[in-house]
Design a protein around this motif. Structure first.
Motif, mmCIF file in Angstrom:
data_model
loop_
_atom_site.group_PDB
_atom_site.id
_atom_site.type_symbol
_atom_site.label_atom_id
_atom_site.label_comp_id
_atom_site.label_asym_id
_atom_site.label_seq_id
_atom_site.Cartn_x
_atom_site.Cartn_y
_atom_site.Cartn_z
ATOM 1 N N ILE A 226 0.845 -1.084 -0.266
ATOM 2 C CA ILE A 226 -0.007 -0.142 -0.340
ATOM 3 C C ILE A 226 1.314 1.575 0.235
ATOM 4 C CG2 ILE A 226 -1.841 1.361 1.311
ATOM 5 C CD1 ILE A 226 -2.274 -1.869 2.735
ATOM 6 N N PHE A 227 0.816 1.900 -0.931
ATOM 7 C CA PHE A 227 1.467 3.261 -0.619
ATOM 8 C C PHE A 227 1.161 4.151 0.185
ATOM 9 C CE2 PHE A 227 4.838 5.385 -2.892
ATOM 10 C CZ PHE A 227 4.522 6.582 -3.184
ATOM 11 N N ALA A 252 -10.030 17.096 5.025
ATOM 12 C CA ALA A 252 -11.495 16.782 3.871
ATOM 13 C C ALA A 252 -10.834 17.520 2.584
ATOM 14 C CB ALA A 252 -12.175 18.637 4.280
ATOM 15 N N SER A 253 -9.601 18.394 2.618
ATOM 16 C CA SER A 253 -9.094 18.009 1.498
ATOM 17 C C SER A 253 -7.921 17.463 0.905
ATOM 18 C CB SER A 253 -8.440 19.363 1.376
ATOM 19 O OG SER A 253 -6.489 19.569 0.857
ATOM 20 N N GLU A 256 -10.861 15.023 -0.698
ATOM 21 C CA GLU A 256 -11.929 15.383 -1.879
ATOM 22 C C GLU A 256 -10.611 15.401 -2.832
ATOM 23 O OE1 GLU A 256 -14.670 16.312 -2.626
ATOM 24 O OE2 GLU A 256 -15.458 16.332 -0.169
ATOM 25 N N ASN A 257 -9.442 15.457 -2.953
ATOM 26 C CA ASN A 257 -8.718 15.759 -3.915
ATOM 27 C C ASN A 257 -8.070 14.271 -4.171
ATOM 28 O OD1 ASN A 257 -7.809 18.219 -4.598
ATOM 29 N ND2 ASN A 257 -7.135 18.055 -2.482
ATOM 30 N N PHE A 258 -8.166 12.866 -3.368
ATOM 31 C CA PHE A 258 -7.319 11.616 -3.864
ATOM 32 C C PHE A 258 -8.061 10.341 -2.795
ATOM 33 C CE2 PHE A 258 -3.279 13.455 -4.015
ATOM 34 C CZ PHE A 258 -3.521 14.651 -3.071
ATOM 35 N N ASN A 260 -9.670 9.244 -5.267
ATOM 36 C CA ASN A 260 -10.186 8.307 -6.398
ATOM 37 C C ASN A 260 -8.715 8.172 -6.865
ATOM 38 O OD1 ASN A 260 -12.994 8.566 -7.209
ATOM 39 N ND2 ASN A 260 -12.321 11.358 -7.603
ATOM 40 N N ASN A 261 -7.634 8.000 -5.900
ATOM 41 C CA ASN A 261 -6.691 7.921 -6.574
ATOM 42 C C ASN A 261 -6.438 6.651 -5.914
ATOM 43 O OD1 ASN A 261 -3.696 7.443 -6.092
ATOM 44 N ND2 ASN A 261 -3.405 10.106 -6.325
ATOM 45 N N PRO A 262 -6.050 4.908 -7.161
ATOM 46 C CA PRO A 262 -5.288 3.925 -6.070
ATOM 47 C C PRO A 262 -4.513 3.995 -5.352
ATOM 48 C CG PRO A 262 -5.250 4.399 -8.376
ATOM 49 C CD PRO A 262 -5.561 5.592 -8.028
ATOM 50 N N LEU A 263 -3.131 4.750 -5.298
ATOM 51 C CA LEU A 263 -2.689 4.648 -4.389
ATOM 52 C C LEU A 263 -2.785 5.185 -3.176
ATOM 53 C CD1 LEU A 263 -0.101 6.608 -6.352
ATOM 54 C CD2 LEU A 263 0.078 4.463 -6.274
ATOM 55 N N PRO A 337 -3.243 19.805 -1.387
ATOM 56 C CA PRO A 337 -3.548 19.117 -3.382
ATOM 57 C C PRO A 337 -2.607 18.695 -3.641
ATOM 58 C CG PRO A 337 -4.616 21.281 -2.686
ATOM 59 C CD PRO A 337 -3.705 21.491 -1.352
ATOM 60 N N ASP A 340 0.268 13.823 -3.714
ATOM 61 C CA ASP A 340 0.691 12.931 -4.252
ATOM 62 C C ASP A 340 1.959 13.074 -4.721
ATOM 63 O OD1 ASP A 340 -1.532 13.224 -7.211
ATOM 64 O OD2 ASP A 340 -0.023 14.155 -6.357
ATOM 65 N N ILE B 126 -11.027 25.117 2.018
ATOM 66 C CA ILE B 126 -11.361 23.273 1.502
ATOM 67 C C ILE B 126 -10.151 23.717 0.115
ATOM 68 C CG2 ILE B 126 -11.203 20.587 1.567
ATOM 69 C CD1 ILE B 126 -14.183 21.099 3.468
ATOM 70 N N LEU B 127 -9.037 23.315 0.175
ATOM 71 C CA LEU B 127 -8.837 23.526 -0.914
ATOM 72 C C LEU B 127 -8.578 21.796 -1.500
ATOM 73 C CD1 LEU B 127 -4.647 24.966 0.309
ATOM 74 C CD2 LEU B 127 -6.957 25.670 -0.460
ATOM 75 N N ILE B 128 -9.207 22.462 -2.512
ATOM 76 C CA ILE B 128 -8.633 21.426 -4.112
ATOM 77 C C ILE B 128 -8.669 21.689 -5.116
ATOM 78 C CG2 ILE B 128 -10.206 19.696 -5.388
ATOM 79 C CD1 ILE B 128 -13.022 19.911 -2.812
ATOM 80 N N ARG B 129 -7.908 20.941 -5.900
ATOM 81 C CA ARG B 129 -6.997 21.493 -7.033
ATOM 82 C C ARG B 129 -8.115 20.600 -8.124
ATOM 83 N NH1 ARG B 129 -2.776 16.278 -6.757
ATOM 84 N NH2 ARG B 129 -3.991 15.070 -8.573
ATOM 85 N N PRO B 132 -8.323 16.201 -9.418
ATOM 86 C CA PRO B 132 -7.967 15.841 -8.627
ATOM 87 C C PRO B 132 -8.083 14.690 -8.985
ATOM 88 C CG PRO B 132 -10.367 16.128 -8.469
ATOM 89 C CD PRO B 132 -10.091 16.687 -9.303
ATOM 90 N N HIS B 133 -6.960 13.870 -9.980
ATOM 91 C CA HIS B 133 -7.107 12.319 -10.558
ATOM 92 C C HIS B 133 -5.413 12.137 -10.209
ATOM 93 C CE1 HIS B 133 -10.946 12.078 -11.085
ATOM 94 N NE2 HIS B 133 -11.711 13.816 -12.273
ATOM 95 N N PRO B 134 -5.554 10.986 -10.070
ATOM 96 C CA PRO B 134 -3.559 10.587 -10.193
ATOM 97 C C PRO B 134 -2.714 11.010 -12.133
ATOM 98 C CG PRO B 134 -5.373 8.579 -10.886
ATOM 99 C CD PRO B 134 -6.426 9.697 -10.445
ATOM 100 N N GLU B 138 3.407 10.660 -11.476
ATOM 101 C CA GLU B 138 3.732 10.156 -10.074
ATOM 102 C C GLU B 138 2.955 8.193 -10.210
ATOM 103 O OE1 GLU B 138 1.729 13.007 -9.186
ATOM 104 O OE2 GLU B 138 2.288 14.466 -10.071
ATOM 105 N N ALA B 142 4.898 6.194 -8.027
ATOM 106 C CA ALA B 142 5.272 5.321 -6.582
ATOM 107 C C ALA B 142 5.185 3.904 -6.526
ATOM 108 C CB ALA B 142 3.207 5.378 -6.103
ATOM 109 N N ILE B 146 7.640 1.655 -4.399
ATOM 110 C CA ILE B 146 7.368 0.084 -3.817
ATOM 111 C C ILE B 146 7.957 -0.751 -4.198
ATOM 112 C CG2 ILE B 146 5.083 -1.121 -3.567
ATOM 113 C CD1 ILE B 146 3.349 1.175 -4.186
#
Lengths: 418, 512
Positions: A226-227, A252-253, A256-258, A260-263, A337, A340, B126-129, B132-134, B138, B142, B146
């Protein structure tokens, strides 16, 4: 041969010395851990016995034993350090029964043991309890009035230390209890330039049950797959429904940002394999909550997961003995944000080095409060911290008739007897 | 949305009473009752406006109108905060809520010399870029981190000085060969140690098998065995034994060094198995789980099932048996008595396929045991050539030993099952396309632009040889296609009836 014999002898001695030194280095390499040296030097393994003497005041049991009897949950929650510190000092070799030769004085008052049915401590009576204890020791023993508490220390593990409130604004308003201004506070809360952290305070880790964590260890060759790992709240819907208040919006940030990120393996569900999962992760997030500290740091260190600390200006436990900058990753709240990017751009050698530092057994020992106490554990680190403040200069002793503390300062409610 | 606005309204009312405290203190005390009434009315008005507009309106107004009235310390904090939320490149989730700040007034009073904290209490955005997707680069970085961490873990805690492995697999061309070999191949490709794969093929080496082995990228030695695989299971087991010995002879001739493991192509191996066998010294034994393949549901098997439940038979396991101090005292072998009447004789019998008493797959050897002349060869091993020449029926590698007590039990003394034995084969008369390539393509080729698919675009490439590929792709959409349409020609009707058939019988319809 023209070359004299002594040259051969010298060369032989040098060669063996060289070989031995390499051997020693190889031994260190094969252990794959690194020595921890903080700003105070290589002090995690120091033995405090003989370097200081602590006198433990005998308070009536209504300040300690009776409270504990009323609610034994105080022994297992994360504020249990105050109780275990008392028990440790009672049977420790640094304890002295002669107060004249003591360097430090300890007052065993359990201020964090008034629990709600849910198990959260209520701090409303704590200022009065503390005041009452100090009044008792100042009237029955001369040592408090001698220095107005400058050679006394207190363990205040609550959310904001000796500010005795769980809400940050109220805690800032109250400030540290005026009577404790000169004493040394041993607390879990630490944030730079904050009212509730005095200059000379010692920050300690929150209590985490050592046996429970040892029981969940998995074989160290289980590959870390797991990363980033985190389990906990992102929004505190009960107390902060709109968000932005809890954790200053940082958690919360992260969500919201991560999300959906599989890492990023982050969620609010608390699985039964929480400890095992931490041992399978490379990075563990330790963001602030209502207070900047959390037991996740301790768990991360024990399980070898690199802590990613998201709390601006936080002061971590034993900051002068442990070089946290080299062990954990610090991320500013405004950089969440880009978390990653930050984590993936750490070079693998640095990651491995951090893991080696975490694998050092003295590091893990320093975060724990085992029963019975073991050398190098958090109790000893607290004593080491106290010992490093000695010797003191004589100016802390007050001239006769001099008074610095204001005994009537603070909110009116605090002045009521307990 | 409206409901949440309502709720926001309510909580906002509570919040505002709490947080407008310091603001209230700045209002002249004489007008206090009137002022509070005024506040309530104004706040209610703002609430209504926000309900209509859909965002939080009241706070912004309060902030903008009254920020100049408050003490200078609040001003000091609010301006940079406002700048922070509005001029940031990143969006904020709650754009319209600038931080409402509580000042450190007590600390300012008592100790004006302390530096004020950068970190302020209160509501933050709440800061959101924006995206917000990978980021794939990167993600790759990662994964490299690993991988490096896992390699380090293996170096530190895994097997020190791993020895190379020699895997011996007997195989032959049949329908399920690709299935079994692909599974085995992927397991071997995951093994982190050096390995040599000796594949002995009955009936001589074939191009198909060779092509399959090429894909693995492993070091393989492909040997042909000059007899065809017989059709009875008994004979097949015996022939497989002879094929394994042939492979051992190669190990001997080429003096391959390492640990010999017998991996049959029908078996399933776990990755811990390969780590466990590294600890063998001379000869080791593992527990093998036997998945005796029961035939289709018919009375006989259900009877057997009942019998099993009565006797409470767990999964049969073959392997070493240890006493409490961890020493080998015997063997768990396969008890074939309950299955005797039901066992399969021919390869495509629909009955249970039984393993031998002790399968070869459960043993691992140090390759030096089969070498011709080495200095420290143990006395208890027989010479390989003598064994083969004697034509003994070698049931299991134990026949290689004079004294079977030297076998080392592996896998926590046989308690861990690290591989499973299973024999599943297709019917003997089953035909499969050679190399699993359909060439020429399937027979139905419909010119795409004349096909009346209802949701197909009108213009399609007029390529007449639109192969089965496109046909196959469009077949799923035909589920919604209406088969009976007013305008078809005779040919179309025929085609559509064919298509209807193919819908029923699946994708690889071959009938015309």
């Amino acid at each position: 041969m023209k070359v004299p014999i002594w040259v051969f002898v010298v060369v032989a001695v040098l060669a063996t010395a060289f070989v031995l030194r390499i051997g020693a280095e190889e031994l260190d390499q094969s252990h794959q851990t690194e020595r921890i040296a903080g700003s105070a030097g290589d002090v995690l393994e120091d033995d405090p016995v003989g370097r200081l003497k602590v006198f433990v005041y005998e308070l009536p049991s209504k300040y300690n034993k009776k409270i504990l009897q009323k609610d034994p949950r105080c022994l297992t929650h994360m504020f249990a350090a105050e109780i275990f510190m008392h028990w440790f000092l009672l049977s420790s070799p640094v304890r002295t029964l002669n107060p004249e030769e003591a360097d430090w004085f300890y007052t065993p008052v359990y201020t964090t043991c008034d629990l709600t049915p849910n198990g959260l401590p209520l701090p409303f009576k704590s200022p009065r309890m503390m005041r009452s204890a100090i009044q008792l020791i100042s009237s029955n023993w001369p040592f408090w009035n001698r220095t107005e508490g400058a050679d006394h220390f207190f363990v205040v593990p609550h959310d904001f230390g000796a500010c005795f409130h769980y809400q940050e604004e109220k805690a800032i308003e109250r400030g540290i209890l005026p009577l404790l201004q000169r004493a040394t506070l041993v607390q879990t809360f630490g944030q730079r330039n904050h009212v509730c952290l005095n200059e000379g305070s010692i920050t300690i880790p929150p209590y985490a049950p050592p046996q429970k964590m040892q029981a969940h260890l998995i074989p160290p060759d289980t590959p870390r797959s797991i990363f980033v790992y985190f389990r906990g709240l992102f929004y505190d819907v009960g107390n902060d429904p709109e968000g932005g208040y809890y954790a200053r919006g940082a958690r919360a940030s992260v969500w919201e940002n991560f999300k959906n990120n599989p890492l990023f393996d982050i969620s609010t569900e608390h699985p039964t394999t929480y400890y095992e999962d931490m041992q399978r992760a490379v990075f563990c997030l330790c963001p602030l909550g209502w207070a900047p500290w959390s037991p996740r740091l301790v768990e991360g260190v024990i399980f070898g997961c690199i802590p990613v600390i998201i709390a601006d200006d936080i002061v971590l436990p034993f900051a002068d003995a442990i070089p946290w900058e080299e062990i954990g990753v610090f991320v500013a709240e405004k950089d969440v944000p880009k978390l990653d990017t930050i984590l993936t751009s750490i070079p693998p050698e640095v990651v491995l080095r951090k893991q080696r530092l975490l694998a050092n057994p003295s590091m893990k020992q320093a975060m724990l409060f085992p029963q019975p106490a073991q050398p190098g554990d958090a109790f000893h680190q607290i004593l080491n911290g106290l010992a490093r403040k000695l010797p003191r200069d004589k100016s802390i002793h007050l001239k006769p008739g001099e008074k610095i503390l204001n005994w009537t300062a603070g909110p009116v409610g605090d002045l009521k007897p307990w | 949305m409206k409901l949440s606005q309502q709720q926001n309204c309510n909580t906002r009312r509570n919040n505002s009473f709490r947080t407008t405290g310091p603001l209230d203190s700045s209002v002249d005390s004489a007008f206090k009752p009137l002022a509070s009434f005024f506040w309530v009315v104004l706040h209610g008005l703002c609430c209504l406006i926000s309900l209509v507009l859909g965002f939080r309106f009241s706070r912004l107004i309060f902030f903008l109108l009254f920020s100049t009235n408050t003490t200078s310390t609040t001003n000091h904090y609010t301006v940079p905060a406002l700048l922070r939320t509005t001029s940031d490149a990143t969006q904020t989730l709650t754009l319209q809520t600038p931080p409402v700040l509580i000042t450190d007034t007590p600390s300012n009073r008592t100790n004006p010399a302390t530096t004020s904290s950068r970190v302020v209490v209160g509501r933050h955005g709440i800061l959101i870029r924006p995206w917000p997707h990978p980021n794939p680069i990167e993600v790759m970085k990662a994964h490299r981190i690993i991988e490096r961490v896992q390699r380090e873990q293996r170096l530190q805690y895994g097997v020190k000085n791993p020895r190379p492995l020699i895997i011996v697999t007997p195989t032959y061309i049949r329908t399920f060969q690709t299935l079994h070999l692909t599974g085995l191949m992927h397991s071997l490709m995951l093994v982190p140690y050096d390995l040599t794969w000796i594949v002995v093929e009955a009936g001589g080496t074939t191009k198909e098998t060779a092509a399959l082995l090429e894909k693995s990228g492993l070091r393989t030695i492909h040997i042909g065995f000059e007899e065809r695989m017989p059709i009875t299971w008994e004979a097949r087991h015996r022939m497989e034994t002879r094929m394994r010995l042939r492979a051992l002879r190669v190990v001997r001739e080429q003096r391959l060094d390492g640990i010999v493991m017998f991996a049959d192509d029908g078996n399933t191996h776990s990755m811990e198995l390969f780590d466990e066998i590294q600890s063998v010294k001379w000869i080791g034994a593992l527990s093998v789980g036997i998945l005796a393949h029961s035939g289709n549901s018919d009375e006989s098997s259900s009877l057997l099932q009942k019998q099993e439940d009565e006797e409470n038979l767990p999964l049969p396991v073959q392997g070493p048996a240890c006493n409490s101090s961890g020493q080998l005292v015997g063997w768990h072998t396969f008890n074939s008595l309950p299955y005797v009447e039901k066992s399969a004789t021919y390869i495509d019998d629909r009955a249970i396929v039984l393993p031998r008493k002790l399968e070869w797959a459960g043993f691992v050897l140090n390759s030096k045991l089969v070498w011709k002349d080495i200095e420290d060869k143990p006395e208890w091993v027989k010479d390989l050539d003598k064994l083969v020449a004697d034509e003994e029926d070698l049931d299991s590698p134990l026949s290689l030993l004079e004294d079977t007590s030297v076998v080392e039990p592996l896998g926590n003394c046989g308690r861990k099952i690290l591989l499973w034995w299973l024999r599943v084969e297709a019917r003997a008369d089953s035909k499969f396309p050679p190399g699993w390539i359909i060439d020429p393509p399937l027979d139905i080729t419909v010119p795409a632009k004349r096909t009346p698919w209802p949701d197909a675009p009108p213009e399609l490439p007029s390529n007449e040889n639109v192969s089965g590929a496109q046909e196959r792709r469009e077949k799923p959409s035909s589920k919604t296609g209406r088969v009976s349409r007013a305008r078809h020609s005779r040919s179309k009707r025929r085609r559509e009836s064919r298509i209807a058939d193919s819908q029923v019988s699946g994708r690889h319809a071959e009938e015309k």
